[in-house]
Motif scaffolding. Structure first.
Motif, mmCIF file in Angstrom:
data_model
loop_
_atom_site.group_PDB
_atom_site.id
_atom_site.type_symbol
_atom_site.label_atom_id
_atom_site.label_comp_id
_atom_site.label_asym_id
_atom_site.label_seq_id
_atom_site.Cartn_x
_atom_site.Cartn_y
_atom_site.Cartn_z
ATOM 1 N N LEU A 76 0.853 -1.179 0.000
ATOM 2 C CA LEU A 76 0.000 0.000 0.000
ATOM 3 C C LEU A 76 0.894 1.236 0.000
ATOM 4 O O LEU A 76 2.100 1.141 0.252
ATOM 5 C CB LEU A 76 -0.927 -0.010 1.223
ATOM 6 C CG LEU A 76 -1.810 -1.251 1.383
ATOM 7 C CD1 LEU A 76 -2.663 -1.142 2.638
ATOM 8 C CD2 LEU A 76 -2.689 -1.475 0.160
ATOM 9 N N TYR A 129 -2.214 4.847 2.918
ATOM 10 C CA TYR A 129 -2.334 3.393 3.009
ATOM 11 C C TYR A 129 -3.776 2.909 2.861
ATOM 12 O O TYR A 129 -4.233 2.012 3.562
ATOM 13 C CB TYR A 129 -1.729 2.893 4.324
ATOM 14 C CG TYR A 129 -0.312 3.386 4.531
ATOM 15 C CD1 TYR A 129 0.741 2.873 3.794
ATOM 16 C CD2 TYR A 129 -0.036 4.417 5.438
ATOM 17 C CE1 TYR A 129 2.041 3.342 3.950
ATOM 18 C CE2 TYR A 129 1.265 4.891 5.602
ATOM 19 C CZ TYR A 129 2.289 4.343 4.861
ATOM 20 O OH TYR A 129 3.572 4.814 5.022
ATOM 21 N N LEU A 166 -6.783 0.856 1.565
ATOM 22 C CA LEU A 166 -6.988 -0.492 1.032
ATOM 23 C C LEU A 166 -8.362 -0.500 0.380
ATOM 24 O O LEU A 166 -9.379 -0.706 1.033
ATOM 25 C CB LEU A 166 -6.899 -1.541 2.139
ATOM 26 C CG LEU A 166 -7.132 -2.998 1.714
ATOM 27 C CD1 LEU A 166 -6.146 -3.414 0.617
ATOM 28 C CD2 LEU A 166 -7.014 -3.924 2.926
#
Length: 367
Positions: A117, A123, A125
């Motif tokens: 990521l 980060y 997702l």
């Protein structure tokens, strides 16, 4: 040597936990009675208290039979992974993530596959990213929430989107590492995976008492799994390990019963050093504006601009970490978590030590 690398905070043991452990030892000390031995899955009252806490957090169907108390979180993780994984099973791990998962999965027989990521989007997702990474052969998805090392907290809405994808894979287990759930600076409490629907009954949570409840060194972890898996893990521990000593479990019980107050006190203690570290990093040359981590007591800082040119990323990252150590500051190399050039820095340290460490870091990188 100043250490910003430790995974343990500088927290005093909660008084309620100490009192509970002392009370458990009183018959031994005063009357010479033997120390009682706990059932291998844990004291019933602790298992029920943990189940009740998860029900309070929205996991309304969790029962005590799903809870296993383990001799530390790593031992619980290994027992769990050993029961879940078959030789060569594909295990998907969004990274950066805790370096310990790599060896635990390997020793349990699985094959860990990183899903990188990006810091650029904090980060995230996304369902699309996750769906593209999963295959019908993937046995397990591991997510840390809050994440070690990044401090990223995945919200309930993000979890809901993730679970909507994993529901498409009926043979997939989802494991959420929630050991830092009480160290959170966001507006909303950290959600638990167990509060989300699991149509295939393949959701598992691991946690412990060393981070959010200030019981580092007491050797108490826990996991929550579907009943059959919880029983299998207990049977494995019975054959290969031991129950957590009763005084430590009684301390954990008291901490569980006072979890909200303990977590709030730890966060209040951490606020000044958290801001100090964020300010210190922002003052370094070329610092970019970054989202402050919502959870844990780490900042995962981008030091790629300070890496020696011409070296491979792993070597350059290790070189920078060695330079900092030689100057007197220990840090965690982000390469061990899947992100060379980043450093995991703990702010669960004394303010004076953190100020000295920041000054040393500044001198190494050329402030």
């Amino acid at each position: 040597m100043l250490s910003l690398a430790s995974g343990y905070g500088n927290f005093a043991v909660p008084e309620v936990a100490l009192a509970a452990a002392d009370e458990a030892l009183c018959p031994v000390r005063q009357h010479g009675q033997p120390l009682p031995v706990s059932p291998v899955a844990g004291l019933p009252e602790l298992r029920e208290a943990l189940a009740y806490r998860y029900r309070q957090r929205g996991a309304t169907s969790v029962t005590a039979e799903q809870v296993v108390v383990t001799a530390g979180t790593k031992a619980g993780l290994f027992a769990l992974l050993s029961e879940m994984l078959r030789p060569g099973d594909d295990v998907l791990l969004p990274t950066p993530n805790w370096f310990g998962f790599y060896d635990l999965v390997r020793r349990a027989g699985g094959a860990l596959r990183p899903l990188p990521l990006s810091a650029a989007d904090n980060y995230a997702l996304t369902p699309e990213t996750l769906r593209a990474a999963l295959t019908q052969a993937t046995r397990l998805l591991i997510i840390s929430n809050p994440n070690n090392p990044t401090g990223r907290v995945y919200s309930r809405a993000e979890w809901t989107a993730i679970v909507a994808v994993t529901a498409e894979f009926p043979d997939l287990w989802v494991l959420s590492d929630e050991i830092y759930e009480g160290i959170s600076f966001g507006a909303e409490p950290v959600p638990t995976l167990l509060a989300l629907p699991g149509p295939h009954e393949r959701h598992v949570v691991v946690s412990g008492f060393s981070k959010s409840l200030a019981l580092a060194g007491w050797g108490v972890g826990c996991l929550v799994a579907p009943p059959a898996l919880a029983q299998a893990v207990s049977a494995r521990i019975f054959s290969t390990g031991l129950a957590v000593p009763v005084p430590a479990q009684m301390a954990a019980l008291a901490a569980t019963q006072h979890a909200e107050a303990i977590g709030a006190a730890l966060c209040a203690q951490l606020q000044p050093t958290r801001q100090l570290l964020l300010d210190g990093l922002a003052a370094l040359p070329g610092a970019r504006a970054v989202a402050a981590p919502e959870g844990t007591y780490y900042v995962f800082a981008d030091f790629t601009r300070f890496l020696a040119p011409g070296l491979p990323a792993l070597e350059a990252s290790a070189t920078l970490v060695r330079q900092l150590a030689a100057a007197g500051v220990e840090v965690v190399d982000g390469a061990t978590c899947g992100a060379p050039g980043f450093l995991r820095l703990s702010y669960a340290v004394a303010e004076a030590d953190l100020r000295r460490a920041l000054a040393i870091i500044g001198s190494v990188v050329g402030v």
